[in-house]
Design a protein around this motif. Structure first.
Motif, PDB file in Angstrom:
ATOM      1  N   SER A 102      -6.261   2.710  -3.807  1.00 30.33           N
ATOM      2  CA  SER A 102      -4.960   2.512  -3.168  1.00 30.33           C
ATOM      3  C   SER A 102      -3.861   2.361  -4.215  1.00 30.33           C
ATOM      4  O   SER A 102      -3.937   1.473  -5.068  1.00 30.33           O
ATOM      5  CB  SER A 102      -4.982   1.258  -2.289  1.00 30.33           C
ATOM      6  OG  SER A 102      -5.933   1.379  -1.264  1.00 30.33           O
ATOM      7  N   THR A 148      -4.452   7.306  -4.643  1.00 28.33           N
ATOM      8  CA  THR A 148      -4.115   7.795  -5.970  1.00 28.33           C
ATOM      9  C   THR A 148      -5.402   8.117  -6.708  1.00 28.33           C
ATOM     10  O   THR A 148      -6.496   7.928  -6.169  1.00 28.33           O
ATOM     11  CB  THR A 148      -3.272   6.752  -6.742  1.00 28.33           C
ATOM     12  OG1 THR A 148      -2.799   7.331  -7.961  1.00 28.33           O
ATOM     13  CG2 THR A 148      -4.071   5.499  -7.046  1.00 28.33           C
ATOM     14  N   ARG A 197       3.043   0.100  -4.553  1.00 27.84           N
ATOM     15  CA  ARG A 197       4.461   0.044  -4.886  1.00 27.84           C
ATOM     16  C   ARG A 197       4.913  -1.390  -4.666  1.00 27.84           C
ATOM     17  O   ARG A 197       4.235  -2.179  -3.996  1.00 27.84           O
ATOM     18  CB  ARG A 197       5.288   1.018  -4.041  1.00 27.84           C
ATOM     19  CG  ARG A 197       5.294   0.702  -2.564  1.00 27.84           C
ATOM     20  CD  ARG A 197       6.174   1.679  -1.787  1.00 27.84           C
ATOM     21  NE  ARG A 197       6.078   1.460  -0.353  1.00 27.84           N
ATOM     22  CZ  ARG A 197       6.778   0.571   0.320  1.00 27.84           C
ATOM     23  NH1 ARG A 197       7.667  -0.207  -0.319  1.00 27.84           N
ATOM     24  NH2 ARG A 197       6.633   0.426   1.624  1.00 27.84           N
ATOM     25  N   GLU A 227       7.961  -4.241  -3.486  1.00 28.75           N
ATOM     26  CA  GLU A 227       9.155  -4.451  -2.672  1.00 28.75           C
ATOM     27  C   GLU A 227       9.520  -5.925  -2.758  1.00 28.75           C
ATOM     28  O   GLU A 227       8.663  -6.787  -2.543  1.00 28.75           O
ATOM     29  CB  GLU A 227       8.920  -4.031  -1.232  1.00 28.75           C
ATOM     30  CG  GLU A 227      10.144  -4.200  -0.360  1.00 28.75           C
ATOM     31  CD  GLU A 227      10.042  -3.464   0.968  1.00 28.75           C
ATOM     32  OE1 GLU A 227      10.586  -3.992   1.961  1.00 28.75           O
ATOM     33  OE2 GLU A 227       9.442  -2.382   1.012  1.00 28.75           O
ATOM     34  N   TYR A 238       0.846  -1.199   0.000  1.00 30.85           N
ATOM     35  CA  TYR A 238       0.000   0.000   0.000  1.00 30.85           C
ATOM     36  C   TYR A 238       0.876   1.242   0.000  1.00 30.85           C
ATOM     37  O   TYR A 238       1.790   1.379   0.807  1.00 30.85           O
ATOM     38  CB  TYR A 238      -0.905  -0.014   1.235  1.00 30.85           C
ATOM     39  CG  TYR A 238      -1.722   1.238   1.412  1.00 30.85           C
ATOM     40  CD1 TYR A 238      -2.807   1.498   0.588  1.00 30.85           C
ATOM     41  CD2 TYR A 238      -1.408   2.155   2.414  1.00 30.85           C
ATOM     42  CE1 TYR A 238      -3.566   2.656   0.751  1.00 30.85           C
ATOM     43  CE2 TYR A 238      -2.163   3.304   2.588  1.00 30.85           C
ATOM     44  CZ  TYR A 238      -3.234   3.551   1.752  1.00 30.85           C
ATOM     45  OH  TYR A 238      -3.977   4.691   1.917  1.00 30.85           O
ATOM     46  N   ASP A 239       0.574   2.187  -0.906  1.00 30.38           N
ATOM     47  CA  ASP A 239       1.404   3.381  -1.067  1.00 30.38           C
ATOM     48  C   ASP A 239       0.548   4.645  -1.083  1.00 30.38           C
ATOM     49  O   ASP A 239       0.765   5.545  -1.883  1.00 30.38           O
ATOM     50  CB  ASP A 239       2.225   3.267  -2.361  1.00 30.38           C
ATOM     51  CG  ASP A 239       3.414   4.220  -2.390  1.00 30.38           C
ATOM     52  OD1 ASP A 239       3.947   4.540  -1.315  1.00 30.38           O
ATOM     53  OD2 ASP A 239       3.800   4.640  -3.502  1.00 30.38           O
ATOM     54  N   ARG A 261      -2.942  -0.429  -8.946  1.00 28.99           N
ATOM     55  CA  ARG A 261      -3.796   0.104  -7.881  1.00 28.99           C
ATOM     56  C   ARG A 261      -4.919  -0.878  -7.587  1.00 28.99           C
ATOM     57  O   ARG A 261      -5.229  -1.751  -8.403  1.00 28.99           O
ATOM     58  CB  ARG A 261      -4.403   1.453  -8.278  1.00 28.99           C
ATOM     59  CG  ARG A 261      -5.211   1.403  -9.573  1.00 28.99           C
ATOM     60  CD  ARG A 261      -5.748   2.787  -9.963  1.00 28.99           C
ATOM     61  NE  ARG A 261      -6.151   2.835 -11.359  1.00 28.99           N
ATOM     62  CZ  ARG A 261      -7.350   2.516 -11.830  1.00 28.99           C
ATOM     63  NH1 ARG A 261      -8.287   2.114 -10.983  1.00 28.99           N
ATOM     64  NH2 ARG A 261      -7.619   2.587 -13.119  1.00 28.99           N
TER      65      ARG A 261
END
Length: 201
Positions: A105, A12, A108, A110, A8-9, A20
């Motif tokens: 949401s 948007t 991003r 990782e 979650y980033d 998203r």
């Protein structure tokens, strides 16, 4: 083994081109919003996932949770599409039905290098960052099947479909999809331009 987690980033725009959950799907001109095969209501849009081989849009029925066969790939309670990257426009959202999540949401990614599969990667991230619900799923890698027999083959060519993503319910009550406490699986068949979504709990 490395796992690429979706994190979650923040929020948007509802038509953002990047990955998203929620908002409005970007679709080809002439697209018809999917309806549930059981209740015939408009489905809820869950996720926009750009990939190298196209854009995956994910939907499920949220009109009568648990009653509309959201758990199977081909029983009509969920739907996924594999669209080409070019020529996509915002869809016209139906005025009736549970069609949208409560928030949009941004995602991003990782990479967790030392993970032994998705569940291990998710736990490693939660331990490091203290925010397990911030993990919205994963991209690529191997699916964490609870019931291997539910892995679908393409209905067009009969071949095994390629795993694309896990989807978790969401970051909080405003952004979350109702997956019945389960985990969503997105798969595609690139030659047939087909995609499926199913849930296991």
């Amino acid at each position: 083994m490395a796992e690429t987690l979706m994190i979650y980033d923040g929020t948007t725009s509802e038509t953002a081109a990047g990955p998203r959950t929620g908002g409005v799907p970007l679709v080809p001109v002439g697209f018809t919003w999917p309806e549930c095969g059981t209740c015939e209501g408009a489905m809820q849009f869950l996720a926009h996932l750009p990939r190298d081989h196209g854009v995956v849009s994910v939907f499920k029925c949220a009109n009568d949770p648990g009653q509309c066969e959201e758990w199977e790939a081909f029983d009509g309670g969920n739907r996924a599409y594999l669209f080409p990257h070019d020529g996509l426009v915002p869809a016209t959202v139906p005025t009736e039905g549970e069609t949208r999540l409560g928030a949009v949401s941004a995602i991003r990614t990782e990479t967790v290098d030392e993970a032994a599969g998705y569940d291990s990667a998710r736990q490693t991230y939660a331990t490091r960052c203290g925010r397990g619900r911030a993990v919205l799923g994963s991209l690529g890698g191997e699916p964490s099947w609870y019931y291997e027999e539910q892995r679908p083959n393409c209905q067009g060519c009969g071949q095994a479909m390629e795993f694309v993503a896990h989807l978790e319910e969401g970051n909080d009550s405003a952004t979350a999809a109702n997956l019945g406490g389960g985990l969503g699986y997105v798969l595609t068949c690139t030659p047939c331009a087909e995609a499926v979504f199913l849930i296991q709990s």
